[in-house]
Enzyme design. Structure first.
Site, PDB file in Angstrom:
ATOM      1  N   TRP A   1      71.073  17.133  43.150  1.00 53.48           N
ATOM      2  CA  TRP A   1      71.212  17.168  41.680  1.00 53.48           C
ATOM      3  C   TRP A   1      69.918  17.558  40.977  1.00 53.48           C
ATOM      4  O   TRP A   1      69.922  17.729  39.764  1.00 53.48           O
ATOM      5  CB  TRP A   1      71.693  15.805  41.182  1.00 53.48           C
ATOM      6  CG  TRP A   1      73.157  15.587  41.382  1.00 53.48           C
ATOM      7  CD1 TRP A   1      74.043  16.439  41.981  1.00 53.48           C
ATOM      8  CD2 TRP A   1      73.915  14.442  40.970  1.00 53.48           C
ATOM      9  NE1 TRP A   1      75.303  15.896  41.956  1.00 53.48           N
ATOM     10  CE2 TRP A   1      75.261  14.662  41.342  1.00 53.48           C
ATOM     11  CE3 TRP A   1      73.593  13.250  40.321  1.00 53.48           C
ATOM     12  CZ2 TRP A   1      76.270  13.737  41.088  1.00 53.48           C
ATOM     13  CZ3 TRP A   1      74.602  12.328  40.074  1.00 53.48           C
ATOM     14  CH2 TRP A   1      75.926  12.574  40.448  1.00 53.48           C
ATOM     15  N   LYS A   2      68.812  17.598  41.701  1.00 58.33           N
ATOM     16  CA  LYS A   2      67.521  17.927  41.076  1.00 58.33           C
ATOM     17  C   LYS A   2      67.306  17.005  39.867  1.00 58.33           C
ATOM     18  O   LYS A   2      67.678  15.842  39.926  1.00 58.33           O
ATOM     19  CB  LYS A   2      67.481  19.417  40.696  1.00 58.33           C
ATOM     20  CG  LYS A   2      67.932  20.287  41.874  1.00 58.33           C
ATOM     21  CD  LYS A   2      67.702  21.741  41.689  1.00 58.33           C
ATOM     22  CE  LYS A   2      68.174  22.471  42.936  1.00 58.33           C
ATOM     23  NZ  LYS A   2      67.856  23.887  42.932  1.00 58.33           N
TER      24      LYS A   2
ATOM     25  N   HIS B   1      61.733  20.519  49.972  1.00 59.24           N
ATOM     26  CA  HIS B   1      62.531  21.485  49.205  1.00 59.24           C
ATOM     27  C   HIS B   1      61.572  22.520  48.606  1.00 59.24           C
ATOM     28  O   HIS B   1      60.444  22.194  48.238  1.00 59.24           O
ATOM     29  CB  HIS B   1      63.308  20.756  48.099  1.00 59.24           C
ATOM     30  CG  HIS B   1      64.279  21.646  47.403  1.00 59.24           C
ATOM     31  ND1 HIS B   1      63.891  22.519  46.412  1.00 59.24           N
ATOM     32  CD2 HIS B   1      65.607  21.832  47.574  1.00 59.24           C
ATOM     33  CE1 HIS B   1      64.963  23.197  46.000  1.00 59.24           C
ATOM     34  NE2 HIS B   1      66.013  22.801  46.693  1.00 59.24           N
TER      35      HIS B   1
ATOM     36  N   GLU C   1      61.343  23.787  45.788  1.00 58.02           N
ATOM     37  CA  GLU C   1      60.796  23.450  44.460  1.00 58.02           C
ATOM     38  C   GLU C   1      59.644  22.464  44.584  1.00 58.02           C
ATOM     39  O   GLU C   1      58.697  22.500  43.807  1.00 58.02           O
ATOM     40  CB  GLU C   1      61.922  22.904  43.560  1.00 58.02           C
ATOM     41  CG  GLU C   1      62.847  24.031  43.119  1.00 58.02           C
ATOM     42  CD  GLU C   1      64.256  23.598  42.775  1.00 58.02           C
ATOM     43  OE1 GLU C   1      64.518  22.387  42.635  1.00 58.02           O
ATOM     44  OE2 GLU C   1      65.118  24.499  42.645  1.00 58.02           O
TER      45      GLU C   1
ATOM     46  N   GLU D   1      67.054  27.283  53.408  1.00 60.54           N
ATOM     47  CA  GLU D   1      67.288  27.611  52.006  1.00 60.54           C
ATOM     48  C   GLU D   1      66.384  28.772  51.599  1.00 60.54           C
ATOM     49  O   GLU D   1      65.222  28.563  51.224  1.00 60.54           O
ATOM     50  CB  GLU D   1      66.972  26.410  51.126  1.00 60.54           C
ATOM     51  CG  GLU D   1      67.914  25.253  51.311  1.00 60.54           C
ATOM     52  CD  GLU D   1      68.085  24.483  50.006  1.00 60.54           C
ATOM     53  OE1 GLU D   1      69.222  24.303  49.590  1.00 60.54           O
ATOM     54  OE2 GLU D   1      67.069  24.105  49.397  1.00 60.54           O
TER      55      GLU D   1
ATOM     56  N   GLY E   1      69.549  28.884  43.024  1.00 62.45           N
ATOM     57  CA  GLY E   1      69.762  28.917  41.576  1.00 62.45           C
ATOM     58  C   GLY E   1      69.846  30.316  40.990  1.00 62.45           C
ATOM     59  O   GLY E   1      69.775  30.492  39.781  1.00 62.45           O
TER      60      GLY E   1
ATOM     61  N   SER F   1      72.894  28.905  46.297  1.00 62.20           N
ATOM     62  CA  SER F   1      74.077  29.411  45.584  1.00 62.20           C
ATOM     63  C   SER F   1      75.376  29.240  46.367  1.00 62.20           C
ATOM     64  O   SER F   1      76.233  30.127  46.347  1.00 62.20           O
ATOM     65  CB  SER F   1      73.860  30.873  45.169  1.00 62.20           C
ATOM     66  OG  SER F   1      72.759  30.969  44.281  1.00 62.20           O
TER      67      SER F   1
ATOM     68  N   GLY G   1      73.183  22.949  45.166  1.00 57.75           N
ATOM     69  CA  GLY G   1      72.502  22.564  43.926  1.00 57.75           C
ATOM     70  C   GLY G   1      73.470  22.622  42.755  1.00 57.75           C
ATOM     71  O   GLY G   1      74.272  21.711  42.537  1.00 57.75           O
ATOM     72  N   GLY G   2      73.429  23.728  42.019  1.00 57.00           N
ATOM     73  CA  GLY G   2      74.214  23.879  40.785  1.00 57.00           C
ATOM     74  C   GLY G   2      75.670  23.459  40.904  1.00 57.00           C
ATOM     75  O   GLY G   2      76.178  22.714  40.047  1.00 57.00           O
TER      76      GLY G   2
HETATM   77  P1  PGA Z   1      71.664  26.146  44.270  1.00 63.88           P
HETATM   78  O1  PGA Z   1      70.484  25.169  44.790  1.00 63.88           O
HETATM   79  O2  PGA Z   1      72.917  25.756  44.990  1.00 63.88           O
HETATM   80  O3  PGA Z   1      71.751  25.874  42.783  1.00 63.88           O
HETATM   81  O4  PGA Z   1      71.247  27.538  44.571  1.00 63.88           O
HETATM   82  C1  PGA Z   1      70.379  24.821  46.139  1.00 63.88           C
HETATM   83  C2  PGA Z   1      69.202  23.894  46.337  1.00 63.88           C
HETATM   84  O5  PGA Z   1      68.183  24.037  45.645  1.00 63.88           O
HETATM   85  O6  PGA Z   1      69.245  23.007  47.200  1.00 63.88           O
END
Ligand code: PGA
Length: 253
Positions: A10-11, A94, A96, A166, A172, A212, A233-234
């Site tokens: 969920w970030k 991750h 990020e 990833e 994203g 994604s 993620g999203g």
């Molecule tokens: P995303 O993110 O599905 O929005 O591309 C994946 C993630 O960062 O784990």
């Protein structure tokens, strides 16, 4: 046999109230029990979600942690704190965290060891940037991150780890790696596992894909031999789309 794993990251989204609302909606769907489901919410919502999911098989994970059991580290969370709040998993390394918080492979390996010692399953992320891919450096980057992020782990310990490929350019952005491209890297990771830990241990490790992932592409990705699940993620922020992903994954393998 590796059971498919669908993990939602969920970030920095959802308050406690929004998280509880999501949980109510998610458990209203008829979810298959043929895959493992994990949600990694912001730390503030972990305990409330643990209560909301009680009696279901949905598990929780942290998005990061410190490697120490406790200490003067303002703003950090320890593995014991995550465990006691209800987590079984923790995402480590991750992209990020690597990009915005200067997390290094060395730090990831210390965290992975600490997670294992404290009965948490680390989900260790690796992935190349677009520049690295275009320069033909994907295998080199993945091999380096694999070696350094898992430094010090034994064959006994690696079977308690989940690895996540990833590609940074697919996170994203709406650009998913094709099932063939993703399999190529997940297959490389399996090969690296065999070389470092032996084939018996390597066969037991789940290697998931993230970037994604959506209800309409998850089935094709999971049909690949070395893609054992997804880090989402999203599409994990919406209960209906996350449920659709779990349902698609459940019928796939
Ligand atoms: P995303 O993110 O599905 O929005 O591309 C994946 C993630 O960062 O784990």
């Amino acid at each position: 046999m590796r059971i498919p794993l669908i993990a939602g990251n969920w970030k920095m989204y959802k308050t406690v109230g929004e998280a509880i609302e999501f949980a109510r909606e998610l458990i209203s769907f008829a979810l298959p029990d043929s895959c493992k489901v994990v949600i990694c919410p912001p730390a503030t919502a972990i305990f409330s979600l643990w209560e909301a999911f009680r009696g279901t098989s949905i598990e929780l994970g942290g998005q990061n942690m410190h490697y120490s059991v406790e200490g003067p580290y303002t703003g950090e969370l320890s593995p014991a704190m995550l465990r006691e709040a209800g987590c079984k998993y923790v995402i480590l390394g991750h992209s990020e965290r690597r990009q915005y918080f200067a997390e290094t492979d060395r730090a990831v390996s210390k965290k992975a060891l600490s997670a294992l010692e404290n009965s948490l399953i680390p989900i260790v992320c690796v992935g190349e940037t677009l520049e690295q891919r275009e320069a033909g450096l994907t295998s080199e980057v993945i091999s380096g991150q694999f070696r350094d992020s898992l430094q010090g782990l034994t064959a006994g310990q690696i079977t308690g780890v989940v690895l996540a490929y990833e590609p940074v350019w697919a996170i994203g952005t709406g650009k998913t790696a094709s099932d063939i491209d993703a399999q190529q890297v997940n297959g490389l990771i399996r090969k690296l596992l065999v070389e470092k830990f032996g084939s018996e241990a390597a066969e037991k490790v789940s290697i998931i894909y993230g970037g994604s992932v959506k209800p309409d592409n998850v089935r094709q990705l999971l049909a690949q031999p070395d893609i054992d699940g997804a880090l989402v993620g999203g599409a994990s922020l919406d209960a209906k789309s996350f449920a659709e992903i779990i349902i698609a994954a459940g019928v796939n393998k």
